[in-house]
Design a protein around this motif. Structure first.
Motif, PDB file in Angstrom:
ATOM      1  N   UNK A   1       0.624  -1.291   0.001  1.00  0.00           N
ATOM      2  CA  UNK A   1       0.117  -0.065   0.051  1.00  0.00           C
ATOM      3  C   UNK A   1       0.801   1.491   0.109  1.00  0.00           C
ATOM      4  N   UNK A   2       1.874   1.349   0.739  1.00  0.00           N
ATOM      5  CA  UNK A   2       2.774   2.475   0.636  1.00  0.00           C
ATOM      6  C   UNK A   2       3.720   2.683  -0.484  1.00  0.00           C
ATOM      7  N   UNK A   3       3.943   1.428  -1.204  1.00  0.00           N
ATOM      8  CA  UNK A   3       4.620   1.601  -2.644  1.00  0.00           C
ATOM      9  C   UNK A   3       3.601   2.039  -3.585  1.00  0.00           C
ATOM     10  N   UNK A   4       2.238   1.591  -3.528  1.00  0.00           N
ATOM     11  CA  UNK A   4       1.505   2.003  -4.445  1.00  0.00           C
ATOM     12  C   UNK A   4       1.211   3.749  -4.360  1.00  0.00           C
ATOM     13  N   UNK A   5       0.891   4.093  -3.111  1.00  0.00           N
ATOM     14  CA  UNK A   5       0.994   5.436  -2.820  1.00  0.00           C
ATOM     15  C   UNK A   5       1.962   6.453  -3.261  1.00  0.00           C
ATOM     16  N   UNK A   6       2.999   5.663  -3.247  1.00  0.00           N
ATOM     17  CA  UNK A   6       4.179   6.787  -3.669  1.00  0.00           C
ATOM     18  C   UNK A   6       4.050   6.556  -5.068  1.00  0.00           C
ATOM     19  N   UNK A   7       4.020   5.480  -5.988  1.00  0.00           N
ATOM     20  CA  UNK A   7       4.084   5.640  -7.466  1.00  0.00           C
ATOM     21  C   UNK A   7       2.883   6.101  -7.935  1.00  0.00           C
ATOM     22  N   UNK A   8       1.736   6.061  -7.392  1.00  0.00           N
ATOM     23  CA  UNK A   8       0.610   6.711  -7.898  1.00  0.00           C
ATOM     24  C   UNK A   8       0.576   8.253  -7.640  1.00  0.00           C
ATOM     25  N   UNK A   9       1.230   8.707  -6.936  1.00  0.00           N
ATOM     26  CA  UNK A   9       1.439  10.129  -6.672  1.00  0.00           C
ATOM     27  C   UNK A   9       0.582  10.661  -5.537  1.00  0.00           C
ATOM     28  N   UNK A  10      -0.043   9.731  -4.682  1.00  0.00           N
ATOM     29  CA  UNK A  10      -0.892  10.040  -3.663  1.00  0.00           C
ATOM     30  C   UNK A  10      -0.160  11.005  -2.889  1.00  0.00           C
ATOM     31  N   UNK A  11       0.983  10.864  -2.118  1.00  0.00           N
ATOM     32  CA  UNK A  11       1.721  11.685  -1.266  1.00  0.00           C
ATOM     33  C   UNK A  11       1.865  13.072  -2.011  1.00  0.00           C
ATOM     34  N   UNK A  12       2.366  13.237  -3.052  1.00  0.00           N
ATOM     35  CA  UNK A  12       2.293  14.334  -4.096  1.00  0.00           C
ATOM     36  C   UNK A  12       0.998  15.146  -4.031  1.00  0.00           C
ATOM     37  N   UNK A  13       0.045  14.414  -4.232  1.00  0.00           N
ATOM     38  CA  UNK A  13      -1.305  14.996  -4.209  1.00  0.00           C
ATOM     39  C   UNK A  13      -1.611  15.599  -3.117  1.00  0.00           C
TER      40      UNK A  13
ATOM     41  N   UNK B   1       2.854   6.188  17.960  1.00  0.00           N
ATOM     42  CA  UNK B   1       2.342   5.383  16.676  1.00  0.00           C
ATOM     43  C   UNK B   1       0.767   6.271  16.296  1.00  0.00           C
ATOM     44  N   UNK B   2       0.704   6.532  15.054  1.00  0.00           N
ATOM     45  CA  UNK B   2      -0.319   7.142  14.669  1.00  0.00           C
ATOM     46  C   UNK B   2      -0.952   6.621  13.476  1.00  0.00           C
ATOM     47  N   UNK B   3      -0.473   5.446  12.894  1.00  0.00           N
ATOM     48  CA  UNK B   3      -1.175   4.898  11.994  1.00  0.00           C
ATOM     49  C   UNK B   3      -0.956   3.310  11.888  1.00  0.00           C
ATOM     50  N   UNK B   4      -1.610   2.443  11.772  1.00  0.00           N
ATOM     51  CA  UNK B   4      -1.428   1.113  11.592  1.00  0.00           C
ATOM     52  C   UNK B   4      -1.279   0.844  10.099  1.00  0.00           C
ATOM     53  N   UNK B   5      -0.411  -0.046   9.395  1.00  0.00           N
ATOM     54  CA  UNK B   5       0.020  -0.612   8.150  1.00  0.00           C
ATOM     55  C   UNK B   5      -0.330  -1.753   7.852  1.00  0.00           C
ATOM     56  N   UNK B   6      -0.268  -2.821   8.735  1.00  0.00           N
ATOM     57  CA  UNK B   6      -0.520  -4.172   8.680  1.00  0.00           C
ATOM     58  C   UNK B   6      -0.954  -4.983   9.902  1.00  0.00           C
ATOM     59  N   UNK B   7      -1.767  -5.851   9.623  1.00  0.00           N
ATOM     60  CA  UNK B   7      -2.513  -6.500  10.958  1.00  0.00           C
ATOM     61  C   UNK B   7      -2.090  -7.944  10.857  1.00  0.00           C
TER      62      UNK B   7
ATOM     63  N   UNK C   1      -0.576 -16.417   9.000  1.00  0.00           N
ATOM     64  CA  UNK C   1      -1.810 -17.309   8.954  1.00  0.00           C
ATOM     65  C   UNK C   1      -2.101 -18.040  10.212  1.00  0.00           C
ATOM     66  N   UNK C   2      -1.024 -18.506  10.828  1.00  0.00           N
ATOM     67  CA  UNK C   2      -1.250 -19.199  11.999  1.00  0.00           C
ATOM     68  C   UNK C   2      -1.219 -18.281  13.305  1.00  0.00           C
ATOM     69  N   UNK C   3      -0.422 -16.953  13.152  1.00  0.00           N
ATOM     70  CA  UNK C   3      -0.811 -16.223  14.491  1.00  0.00           C
ATOM     71  C   UNK C   3      -2.157 -15.393  14.784  1.00  0.00           C
ATOM     72  N   UNK C   4      -2.819 -15.291  13.573  1.00  0.00           N
ATOM     73  CA  UNK C   4      -3.969 -14.448  13.624  1.00  0.00           C
ATOM     74  C   UNK C   4      -3.720 -13.106  13.335  1.00  0.00           C
ATOM     75  N   UNK C   5      -4.663 -12.160  13.759  1.00  0.00           N
ATOM     76  CA  UNK C   5      -4.467 -10.821  13.531  1.00  0.00           C
ATOM     77  C   UNK C   5      -3.747  -9.915  14.643  1.00  0.00           C
ATOM     78  N   UNK C   6      -2.960  -9.125  14.355  1.00  0.00           N
ATOM     79  CA  UNK C   6      -2.186  -8.487  15.577  1.00  0.00           C
ATOM     80  C   UNK C   6      -1.871  -7.001  14.911  1.00  0.00           C
ATOM     81  N   UNK C   7      -1.631  -5.890  15.682  1.00  0.00           N
ATOM     82  CA  UNK C   7      -0.952  -4.840  15.220  1.00  0.00           C
ATOM     83  C   UNK C   7       0.165  -4.819  14.838  1.00  0.00           C
TER      84      UNK C   7
END
Length: 241
Positions: free
Chosen positions: A43-55, A104-110, A210-216
């Motif tokens: 998601x971070x690389x998509x935001x960088x390459x699609x110009x979301x940060x620049x926008x 911490x101000x935003x979660x990226x992966x769970x 997959x074995x651990x389940x969801x975590x921050x």
């Protein structure tokens, strides 16, 4: 006539070039240090390459910190503005009693994005098969290592008693240590895990996440002082992701 054409050309270039330069100059530079380069952070690389940060008016300078401890060091020392790593790094700093601690101000992966890699194919692999084995598990106290220990305990294996988890090897050196003969198994992120398998130096056996389940698992953080002074930047950064 010739002078008129030249003048018109200059004016035309000025009209099209200056706005472009101006918009670039108006971007706010944000130095971002990530724990590692991995498809896990797509998601971070998509935001960088699609110009979301620049926008959003941000110019991101991306650095590879090669480990959560190194990312946190960069944040606290002012070498970068925002860090991307496990939230445990921020907890450790807060517990040390620092006045300007990391928040911490935003979660990226769970989920844990690492995979258990062995030295040979094991089609019927079960986590209980790790009894009596040695696993290169990463930095002690890091989210990847703690998640691995959780999975082992969940499957009836007590780290240190039923299975040995080697925490002496730095995150960025784990794959090299494994291919060099260290441990029976190792936990690795993509694309490193698949690269080892393609080279015939290791085989992906199971997903830790997959074995651990969801975590921050992975989050963005910055020093409290930076967040307090740049609330608009933090919001724009979060929105862009």
């Amino acid at each position: 006539m010739k002078k008129s054409i030249i003048l018109l050309a200059i004016l035309t270039c000025t009209i099209f070039v200056l706005p472009s330069c101006g918009s670039k100059d108006n971007l706010t530079k944000v130095r971002l240090s990530e724990v590692t380069h991995s498809v896990f952070y797509a998601p971070q690389y998509v935001a960088l390459n699609k110009g979301f940060f620049k926008d959003a008016g941000l110019n991101i300078e991306l650095q590879n910190g090669q480990g959560a401890d190194k990312v946190m060091t960069a944040v606290l020392s002012g070498q970068c503005d925002i860090g991307l790593a496990g939230p445990e790094a921020s907890i450790y700093v807060y517990n040390e009693g620092k006045a300007d601690y990391a928040q911490v101000f935003a979660q990226v992966t769970k989920r844990d994005g690492s995979f258990l890699v062995g030295r040979k194919p094991e089609p019927g692999f079960k986590w209980s098969d790790l009894k009596g084995k040695n696993i290169v598990g990463g930095r002690k106290g890091g989210v990847p290592e703690m998640t691995l220990e959780y999975v082992l305990n969940k499957n009836g294996l007590a780290p240190g008693a039923d299975v040995n988890v080697d925490t002496s090897i730095q995150f960025a050196l784990m794959a090299g240590a494994f291919t060099g003969g260290k441990g029976d198994y190792v936990t690795l992120f993509e694309p490193v895990a698949s690269s080892l398998e393609k080279e015939g130096k290791g085989y992906i056996l199971a997903s830790v996440g997959q074995e651990s389940g969801e975590i921050p698992y992975t989050a963005y953080f910055a020093k409290k002082s930076f967040i307090d002074k740049n609330k608009d930047v933090i919001q724009k950064f979060t929105d862009a992701c």
